[in-house]
Design an enzyme around this catalytic site. Structure first.
Site, PDB file in Angstrom:
ATOM      1  CG  ASN A  11     -15.471  38.673 -57.835  1.00  0.00           C
ATOM      2  OD1 ASN A  11     -15.081  38.089 -58.830  1.00  0.00           O
ATOM      3  ND2 ASN A  11     -15.986  38.043 -56.787  1.00  0.00           N
ATOM      4  CG  ASP A  71     -24.188  42.308 -52.470  1.00  0.00           C
ATOM      5  OD1 ASP A  71     -22.964  42.505 -52.293  1.00  0.00           O
ATOM      6  OD2 ASP A  71     -24.902  41.710 -51.647  1.00  0.00           O
ATOM      7  CE  LYS A 177     -21.363  31.124 -62.527  1.00  0.00           C
ATOM      8  NZ  LYS A 177     -20.233  31.672 -61.786  1.00  0.00           N
ATOM      9  CG  HIS A 182     -26.380  33.888 -59.445  1.00  0.00           C
ATOM     10  ND1 HIS A 182     -25.650  32.975 -60.159  1.00  0.00           N
ATOM     11  CD2 HIS A 182     -25.492  34.498 -58.613  1.00  0.00           C
ATOM     12  CE1 HIS A 182     -24.378  33.029 -59.763  1.00  0.00           C
ATOM     13  NE2 HIS A 182     -24.263  33.942 -58.828  1.00  0.00           N
TER      14      HIS A 182
HETATM   15  P1  ITT Z   1     -17.458  43.225 -55.280  1.00  0.00           P
HETATM   16  O1  ITT Z   1     -18.232  43.625 -54.046  1.00  0.00           O
HETATM   17  O2  ITT Z   1     -16.221  44.042 -55.488  1.00  0.00           O
HETATM   18  O3  ITT Z   1     -18.323  43.132 -56.500  1.00  0.00           O
HETATM   19  P2  ITT Z   1     -17.252  40.677 -53.905  1.00  0.00           P
HETATM   20  O4  ITT Z   1     -16.627  39.362 -54.264  1.00  0.00           O
HETATM   21  O5  ITT Z   1     -16.930  41.256 -52.559  1.00  0.00           O
HETATM   22  O6  ITT Z   1     -16.897  41.722 -55.085  1.00  0.00           O
HETATM   23  P3  ITT Z   1     -20.031  40.304 -53.130  1.00  0.00           P
HETATM   24  O7  ITT Z   1     -19.942  41.091 -51.873  1.00  0.00           O
HETATM   25  O8  ITT Z   1     -21.223  40.488 -54.012  1.00  0.00           O
HETATM   26  O9  ITT Z   1     -18.795  40.569 -54.099  1.00  0.00           O
HETATM   27  O10 ITT Z   1     -19.891  38.779 -52.751  1.00  0.00           O
HETATM   28  C1  ITT Z   1     -20.188  37.820 -53.682  1.00  0.00           C
HETATM   29  C2  ITT Z   1     -19.588  36.512 -53.236  1.00  0.00           C
HETATM   30  O11 ITT Z   1     -20.559  35.472 -53.422  1.00  0.00           O
HETATM   31  C3  ITT Z   1     -18.410  36.139 -54.118  1.00  0.00           C
HETATM   32  O12 ITT Z   1     -17.195  36.665 -53.594  1.00  0.00           O
HETATM   33  C4  ITT Z   1     -18.491  34.621 -54.091  1.00  0.00           C
HETATM   34  O13 ITT Z   1     -17.951  34.130 -52.890  1.00  0.00           O
HETATM   35  C5  ITT Z   1     -19.992  34.361 -54.042  1.00  0.00           C
HETATM   36  N1  ITT Z   1     -20.546  34.251 -55.403  1.00  0.00           N
HETATM   37  C6  ITT Z   1     -21.377  35.142 -56.019  1.00  0.00           C
HETATM   38  N2  ITT Z   1     -21.650  34.758 -57.271  1.00  0.00           N
HETATM   39  C7  ITT Z   1     -20.977  33.613 -57.460  1.00  0.00           C
HETATM   40  C8  ITT Z   1     -20.844  32.746 -58.551  1.00  0.00           C
HETATM   41  O14 ITT Z   1     -21.403  33.012 -59.729  1.00  0.00           O
HETATM   42  N3  ITT Z   1     -20.084  31.667 -58.405  1.00  0.00           N
HETATM   43  C9  ITT Z   1     -19.484  31.403 -57.242  1.00  0.00           C
HETATM   44  N4  ITT Z   1     -19.524  32.172 -56.157  1.00  0.00           N
HETATM   45  C10 ITT Z   1     -20.273  33.280 -56.264  1.00  0.00           C
END
Ligand code: ITT
Length: 199
Positions: A11, A71, A177, A182
């Site tokens: 991501n 995560d 931010k 978090h």
């Molecule tokens: P990786 O597993 O490759 O790290 P991912 O996007 O699939 O990437 P996650 O499974 O941890 O990661 O999902 C996290 C999701 O939660 C992310 O795709 C966003 O939709 C949301 N999210 C997490 N942190 C965020 C933030 O700081 N701002 C906005 N959305 C966030």
């Protein structure tokens, strides 16, 4: 020689924040893309912590280096914690966040301000070459907005309204931010663990 750390994420929005937060550490921080790793990790854990460990372990199994993973997700109280650990997959991985955001706002349409509370949650896992595992966690509280606002950040940031700042997470600068998010909080704790383990 600088310590190398692999961050098991695909991501880009996350990775940008993570690199900023680690900029004061004397380590070489590489994303999966930077390290030339292409892998699809099944995130079948039951919690943010479990999924973070699972991602870090999957990469540690193929590279003998310090591996970190994040995560994270959006937890909406009135929706029983949805989308939660399914935040990335909510309505399908390829659905735009404009559509996902509007869908969540629509589901909360009837709710007044006090019933629109939500939290961003982040678990960061570290797996060390000797097999040791460490996990940290951070969260940020907010309210689901009635319309999207802001261009910064990524994902659900445009609908995550922060009453104390009178703006959404997407209207904060990257620095602001990181100071309150978090991910920022979980990474500050992880930096302390790394300083102890790597020196
Ligand atoms: P990786 O597993 O490759 O790290 P991912 O996007 O699939 O990437 P996650 O499974 O941890 O990661 O999902 C996290 C999701 O939660 C992310 O795709 C966003 O939709 C949301 N999210 C997490 N942190 C965020 C933030 O700081 N701002 C906005 N959305 C966030």
């Amino acid at each position: 020689m600088k310590n190398r750390i692999l961050f098991a994420t695909g991501n880009h929005g996350k990775m940008k924040e993570i690199k900023m937060i680690f900029s004061d550490m004397d380590v070489e921080l590489l994303s999966l893309e930077d390290a030339g790793i292409e892998i699809d990790i099944e995130e079948n854990g039951a919690s943010f912590e479990e999924n973070a460990i699972l991602k870090a372990k999957a990469i540690a199994a193929i590279r003998n280096e310090v591996v970190l993973a994040d995560d994270s997700g959006l937890v909406i109280d009135a929706l029983n914690g949805e989308p939660g650990i399914f935040s990335a997959r909510y309505m399908g991985e390829n659905t735009s966040y404009h559509i996902k955001n509007n869908n969540l706002m629509q589901r909360l349409d009837e709710k007044n301000e006090k019933d629109r509370t939500a939290h961003f949650v982040c678990a960061i896992a570290a797996v060390f070459p000797n097999g040791e595992v460490a996990v940290t966690r951070g969260s940020m509280d907010g309210v689901i907005a009635r319309e999207e606002a802001g261009e910064n950040g990524f994902g659900y940031d445009p609908i995550f309204y922060l009453p104390e700042y009178n703006c959404t997470a997407a209207q904060l600068s990257a620095d602001q931010k990181n100071r309150i998010s978090h991910r920022g909080k979980a990474l500050i704790e992880m930096k302390k663990v790394l300083v102890e383990k790597l020196i």
